[in-house]
Design a protein around this motif. Structure first.
Motif, PDB file in Angstrom:
ATOM      1  N   ARG A  47     -13.641 -12.080  -6.608  1.00  0.00           N
ATOM      2  CA  ARG A  47     -15.073 -11.831  -6.439  1.00  0.00           C
ATOM      3  C   ARG A  47     -15.588 -12.427  -5.142  1.00  0.00           C
ATOM      4  NH1 ARG A  47     -19.204 -13.449 -10.632  1.00  0.00           N
ATOM      5  NH2 ARG A  47     -20.492 -12.162  -9.281  1.00  0.00           N
ATOM      6  N   ARG A  83     -21.126  -6.019 -11.660  1.00  0.00           N
ATOM      7  CA  ARG A  83     -19.967  -6.878 -11.413  1.00  0.00           C
ATOM      8  C   ARG A  83     -19.979  -7.449 -10.005  1.00  0.00           C
ATOM      9  NH1 ARG A  83     -15.130  -3.196 -14.113  1.00  0.00           N
ATOM     10  NH2 ARG A  83     -15.633  -3.611 -16.287  1.00  0.00           N
ATOM     11  N   GLU A 247     -12.283 -10.435 -18.242  1.00  0.00           N
ATOM     12  CA  GLU A 247     -13.349 -11.389 -17.972  1.00  0.00           C
ATOM     13  C   GLU A 247     -12.893 -12.436 -16.955  1.00  0.00           C
ATOM     14  OE1 GLU A 247     -16.557 -11.477 -18.815  1.00  0.00           O
ATOM     15  OE2 GLU A 247     -16.194  -9.491 -19.618  1.00  0.00           O
ATOM     16  N   ILE A 250     -12.997 -10.884 -13.515  1.00  0.00           N
ATOM     17  CA  ILE A 250     -14.367 -10.733 -13.051  1.00  0.00           C
ATOM     18  C   ILE A 250     -14.904 -12.060 -12.543  1.00  0.00           C
ATOM     19  CG2 ILE A 250     -16.734 -10.269 -13.807  1.00  0.00           C
ATOM     20  CD1 ILE A 250     -15.539  -8.207 -15.742  1.00  0.00           C
TER      21      ILE A 250
END
Length: 260
Positions: A47, A83, A247, A250
């Motif tokens: 991310r 996201r 998860e 992410i």
């Protein structure tokens, strides 16, 4: 007081100055994140959090968002609803497609380079490669990356076709996240260095078959290493589609580890 047009004209130098400053900030963020991706400091599917990037670069939010948008257009970042942004993870099928196009473009350019290469061009490539040698010897991946880009740009520019060079650079940038799995390995740097010298020697010898063969081999290592890592990370996943995000992925990003 003056008209609205005259007031706008008086203020336009300031606006232009701020505009140039903002563009420099965006360019700097793009450049540094691009380098982080290719060197593996940012992993596929990791991310890119706006607040963290704002703090890191001491930049405005709009500059960070514009930088992420540019990286998305380059194919290095993907932004998903709810996201946010993350480093793009290409599937093996996508990698094969990108490298098929790269091979067509780069071998076509290499043939033209061989026909047009002057002793001055070969000397310039030699000088750049000596700096790449030093970076590889020093185990300095950032310097090696920069001189590698400089060498390839100088090499392909010698084909004297600006549109072809632009296309090569575009698809080369798409491959940044692919190279990230292998580029920091010392053995990869050594192989890259050796193949650069073989390319330069093929130019001196006017050996087109040898030059084309080296160009093809030069691309293959990063592609094969990335695909191997991807399939090890997602062994049960079909090559033609991206696996769903967990998860954990992410939150912190899944890391495609280099082969031990």
């Amino acid at each position: 007081m003056g008209t609205a047009a005259s007031r706008q004209q008086r203020h336009s130098p300031t606006i232009s100055h701020h505009g140039r400053s903002a563009q420099r900030a965006v360019h700097s963020i793009v450049e540094q994140l691009e380098e982080d991706i290719v060197l593996g400091f940012l992993y596929p599917r990791e991310r890119l959090v706006e607040d963290s990037l704002i703090e890191r670069f001491r930049a405005k939010r709009y500059a960070v968002r514009e930088a992420l948008a540019r990286l998305e257009r380059l194919g290095l970042v993907e932004r998903l609803p709810n996201r946010g942004a993350m480093v793009r993870a290409l599937t093996p099928s996508e990698v094969e497609d990108i490298y098929a196009v790269r091979e067509i473009l780069e071998t076509a350019a290499a043939s033209e380079v061989l026909r047009r290469a002057t002793p001055e061009i070969v000397d310039r490539l030699t000088q750049i490669q000596r700096r790449h040698d030093q970076a590889a010897s020093d185990s300095d991946p950032r310097a090696a990356f920069r001189t590698n880009i400089e060498l390839h740009r100088a090499f392909f520019s010698a084909c004297d076709n600006a549109q072809l060079v632009e296309a090569i650079e575009h698809f080369g940038q798409k491959a940044h996240c692919i190279r990230s799995v292998s580029i920091t390995r010392q053995e990869y740097l050594e192989r890259s260095r050796n193949e650069h010298w073989l390319m330069i020697q093929a130019l001196r010898d006017r050996d087109e078959d040898k030059l084309i063969a080296i160009c093809r081999a030069h691309m293959r290592v990063a592609k094969d290493t990335y695909i191997e890592s991807y399939r090890r990370r997602f062994p049960d996943h079909r090559a033609s589609a991206s696996p769903p995000l967990t998860e954990h992925e992410i939150t912190v990003g899944a890391k495609l580890k280099p082969t031990p």
